[in-house]
Scaffold this motif. Structure first.
Motif, PDB file in Angstrom:
ATOM      1  N   ARG A  84       1.542   0.622   0.912  1.00 19.62           N
ATOM      2  CA  ARG A  84       2.147   0.472  -0.405  1.00 19.62           C
ATOM      3  C   ARG A  84       1.835   1.706  -1.246  1.00 19.62           C
ATOM      4  NH1 ARG A  84      -0.412  -4.904  -2.633  1.00 19.62           N
ATOM      5  NH2 ARG A  84      -2.220  -3.817  -1.874  1.00 19.62           N
ATOM      6  N   GLY A  85       2.654   1.956  -2.240  1.00 12.56           N
ATOM      7  CA  GLY A  85       2.385   3.046  -3.166  1.00 12.56           C
ATOM      8  C   GLY A  85       3.547   4.008  -3.281  1.00 12.56           C
ATOM      9  N   LYS A  86       3.308   5.078  -4.021  1.00 14.62           N
ATOM     10  CA  LYS A  86       4.320   6.105  -4.219  1.00 14.62           C
ATOM     11  C   LYS A  86       4.512   6.908  -2.938  1.00 14.62           C
ATOM     12  CE  LYS A  86       3.310   6.583  -9.108  1.00 14.62           C
ATOM     13  NZ  LYS A  86       2.905   7.482 -10.183  1.00 14.62           N
ATOM     14  N   ASP A  87       5.590   7.661  -2.885  1.00 12.71           N
ATOM     15  CA  ASP A  87       5.902   8.454  -1.690  1.00 12.71           C
ATOM     16  C   ASP A  87       4.791   9.438  -1.348  1.00 12.71           C
ATOM     17  OD1 ASP A  87       8.297   7.167  -1.289  1.00 12.71           O
ATOM     18  OD2 ASP A  87       9.479   8.666  -2.351  1.00 12.71           O
ATOM     19  N   ASP A  88       4.193  10.072  -2.353  1.00 15.90           N
ATOM     20  CA  ASP A  88       3.109  11.027  -2.096  1.00 15.90           C
ATOM     21  C   ASP A  88       1.901  10.335  -1.464  1.00 15.90           C
ATOM     22  OD1 ASP A  88       4.614  13.082  -3.116  1.00 15.90           O
ATOM     23  OD2 ASP A  88       3.693  12.997  -5.112  1.00 15.90           O
ATOM     24  N   THR A  89       1.595   9.143  -1.954  1.00 12.68           N
ATOM     25  CA  THR A  89       0.471   8.388  -1.407  1.00 12.68           C
ATOM     26  C   THR A  89       0.749   7.980   0.027  1.00 12.68           C
ATOM     27  OG1 THR A  89      -0.021   7.536  -3.613  1.00 12.68           O
ATOM     28  CG2 THR A  89      -0.993   6.360  -1.757  1.00 12.68           C
ATOM     29  N   LYS A  90       1.948   7.492   0.286  1.00 12.04           N
ATOM     30  CA  LYS A  90       2.329   7.094   1.644  1.00 12.04           C
ATOM     31  C   LYS A  90       2.251   8.275   2.597  1.00 12.04           C
ATOM     32  CE  LYS A  90       5.471   3.379   0.342  1.00 12.04           C
ATOM     33  NZ  LYS A  90       6.870   2.918   0.383  1.00 12.04           N
TER      34      LYS A  90
ATOM     35  N   ARG B 157      -4.211  -0.025  -0.550  1.00 11.88           N
ATOM     36  CA  ARG B 157      -2.790   0.244  -0.349  1.00 11.88           C
ATOM     37  C   ARG B 157      -2.355   0.087   1.107  1.00 11.88           C
ATOM     38  NH1 ARG B 157      -1.232   3.254  -5.082  1.00 11.88           N
ATOM     39  NH2 ARG B 157      -3.102   3.769  -6.222  1.00 11.88           N
ATOM     40  N   ILE B 158      -3.301  -0.001   2.029  1.00 15.51           N
ATOM     41  CA  ILE B 158      -3.006  -0.139   3.456  1.00 15.51           C
ATOM     42  C   ILE B 158      -3.063  -1.604   3.841  1.00 15.51           C
ATOM     43  CG2 ILE B 158      -3.704   0.524   5.786  1.00 15.51           C
ATOM     44  CD1 ILE B 158      -5.111   2.973   4.463  1.00 15.51           C
ATOM     45  N   LEU B 159      -1.917  -2.186   4.168  1.00 15.35           N
ATOM     46  CA  LEU B 159      -1.854  -3.603   4.551  1.00 15.35           C
ATOM     47  C   LEU B 159      -2.023  -3.713   6.069  1.00 15.35           C
ATOM     48  CD1 LEU B 159       1.075  -4.818   2.315  1.00 15.35           C
ATOM     49  CD2 LEU B 159      -1.376  -4.972   1.884  1.00 15.35           C
ATOM     50  N   THR B 160      -2.863  -4.666   6.486  1.00 16.08           N
ATOM     51  CA  THR B 160      -3.203  -4.800   7.899  1.00 16.08           C
ATOM     52  C   THR B 160      -3.049  -6.235   8.366  1.00 16.08           C
ATOM     53  OG1 THR B 160      -5.540  -5.212   7.412  1.00 16.08           O
ATOM     54  CG2 THR B 160      -4.887  -2.926   7.727  1.00 16.08           C
ATOM     55  N   ALA B 161      -3.078  -6.400   9.683  1.00 21.01           N
ATOM     56  CA  ALA B 161      -3.093  -7.718  10.313  1.00 21.01           C
ATOM     57  C   ALA B 161      -4.208  -7.709  11.343  1.00 21.01           C
ATOM     58  CB  ALA B 161      -1.766  -8.022  10.971  1.00 21.01           C
ATOM     59  N   CYS B 162      -4.875  -8.847  11.509  1.00 19.22           N
ATOM     60  CA  CYS B 162      -5.986  -8.939  12.467  1.00 19.22           C
ATOM     61  C   CYS B 162      -5.530  -8.911  13.889  1.00 19.22           C
ATOM     62  CB  CYS B 162      -6.798 -10.183  12.220  1.00 19.22           C
ATOM     63  SG  CYS B 162      -7.648 -10.134  10.641  1.00 19.22           S
TER      64      CYS B 162
END
Length: 71
Positions: free
Chosen positions: A18-24, A66-71
């Motif tokens: 998630r986040g702005k393009d620069d962050t991604k 901002r980093i979404l994860t799954a186990c």
């Protein structure tokens, strides 16, 4: 769940960023791409050390949120 909530030593898979393009772009350049596995090595003073693609990377807690994860 955000990467910042993953327990130490638990391997997770990156689902999205998630986040702005620069962050991604910044996080993708570090190796946090969809489908990559990541392991939280340690947490200290709000910073998170993560092993991703065979490399240890230190990121701030706000970046880890901002980093979404799954186990």
């Amino acid at each position: 769940m955000p990467l910042s909530m993953a327990g130490t030593g638990v391997e997770v898979s990156v689902v999205s960023i998630r986040g702005k393009d620069d962050t991604k772009r910044f996080l993708r350049n570090l190796g946090f791409v969809e489908g990559a596995s990541a392991t939280v090595v340690s947490e200290m003073n709000g910073n998170v050390i993560v092993n991703v693609k065979g490399t240890r990377v230190a990121i701030s807690r706000s970046m880890a949120n901002r980093i979404l994860t799954a186990c």
